[in-house]
Design an enzyme around this catalytic site. Sequence first.
Site, mmCIF file in Angstrom:
data_model
loop_
_atom_site.group_PDB
_atom_site.id
_atom_site.type_symbol
_atom_site.label_atom_id
_atom_site.label_comp_id
_atom_site.label_asym_id
_atom_site.label_seq_id
_atom_site.Cartn_x
_atom_site.Cartn_y
_atom_site.Cartn_z
ATOM 1 N N ALA A 227 0.875 -1.179 0.000
ATOM 2 C CA ALA A 227 0.000 0.000 0.000
ATOM 3 C C ALA A 227 0.908 1.223 0.000
ATOM 4 O O ALA A 227 1.762 1.364 0.890
ATOM 5 C CB ALA A 227 -0.908 -0.005 1.224
ATOM 6 N N VAL B 148 4.408 -1.300 3.430
ATOM 7 C CA VAL B 148 4.278 0.112 3.064
ATOM 8 C C VAL B 148 5.185 0.400 1.866
ATOM 9 O O VAL B 148 6.365 0.055 1.869
ATOM 10 C CB VAL B 148 4.632 1.028 4.238
ATOM 11 C CG1 VAL B 148 4.592 2.496 3.798
ATOM 12 C CG2 VAL B 148 3.675 0.793 5.400
ATOM 13 N N LYS B 149 4.617 1.024 0.875
ATOM 14 C CA LYS B 149 5.343 1.318 -0.360
ATOM 15 C C LYS B 149 5.727 2.796 -0.367
ATOM 16 O O LYS B 149 4.876 3.666 -0.165
ATOM 17 C CB LYS B 149 4.439 0.995 -1.553
ATOM 18 C CG LYS B 149 5.130 0.720 -2.862
ATOM 19 C CD LYS B 149 4.077 0.211 -3.850
ATOM 20 C CE LYS B 149 4.655 -0.127 -5.193
ATOM 21 N NZ LYS B 149 3.591 -0.533 -6.130
ATOM 22 N N VAL B 150 7.006 3.080 -0.592
ATOM 23 C CA VAL B 150 7.487 4.465 -0.623
ATOM 24 C C VAL B 150 8.293 4.682 -1.898
ATOM 25 O O VAL B 150 8.909 3.743 -2.422
ATOM 26 C CB VAL B 150 8.360 4.804 0.610
ATOM 27 C CG1 VAL B 150 7.573 4.609 1.897
ATOM 28 C CG2 VAL B 150 9.634 3.962 0.641
#
EC number: 2.2.1.2
Length: 218
Positions: free
Chosen positions: A56, A82-84
């Site tokens: 996400a 978590v996607k950054v």
Amino acid sequence: MKFFVDTADVADIRALAETGLVDGVTTNPSLIAKSGRKMAEVIAEICALTPGPVSAEVTATEYEQMLAEGRYLRGIASNVAVKVPLTEAGLRTCRALSEEGTLVNVTLCFSPAQALLAAKAGAAFISPFVGRLDDIATDGMQLIADIVKIYRNYPHFKTEVLVASIRHPMHLVEAAKLGAGVATLPPAVIRQLLKHPLTDRGLEAFLADWRKTGQSIL
């Protein structure tokens, strides 16, 4: 090799998960927008369909807000990754979240140097975009080869190479030959992997011969 499905379409994910082929899911803001639904609801529903990582992505570009969004997203379910983005703020966020025990997928990677930085920041996954490089007449698979080679030189790096922006089955086959650990594929490409004209032709012949016997297995 792990297969992630690259979509926010819950129906597609459910159907593919039932085949046992799905090890995780990746989403991004564009895919969430296409779903027409609230992000938290979509991510929660997807996380319930697969025990594997569900990426996400944050939408902030500054560190403090990015970190806050990342902490919110990981609270949706225990299997959220978590996607950054691969920016200075993104890598700083990656370091902070990773130290808190959160899986982080660093995305929009287009060079081996960027991949090296992501590994040093503690990323669980690095997402090099092979299709987008091919689009500008650059060899996307060479990037995968370079990243895999670099990571193998440093066994203490635990970052998995997650091949992204896959456009067709040969991208997947080449990534597997190079030793990439994960590939994220659109549902249509996963289904293309099943297709071969000789399989279809052989099945037709077998069934035609079977019908001639007049038998039934059940």
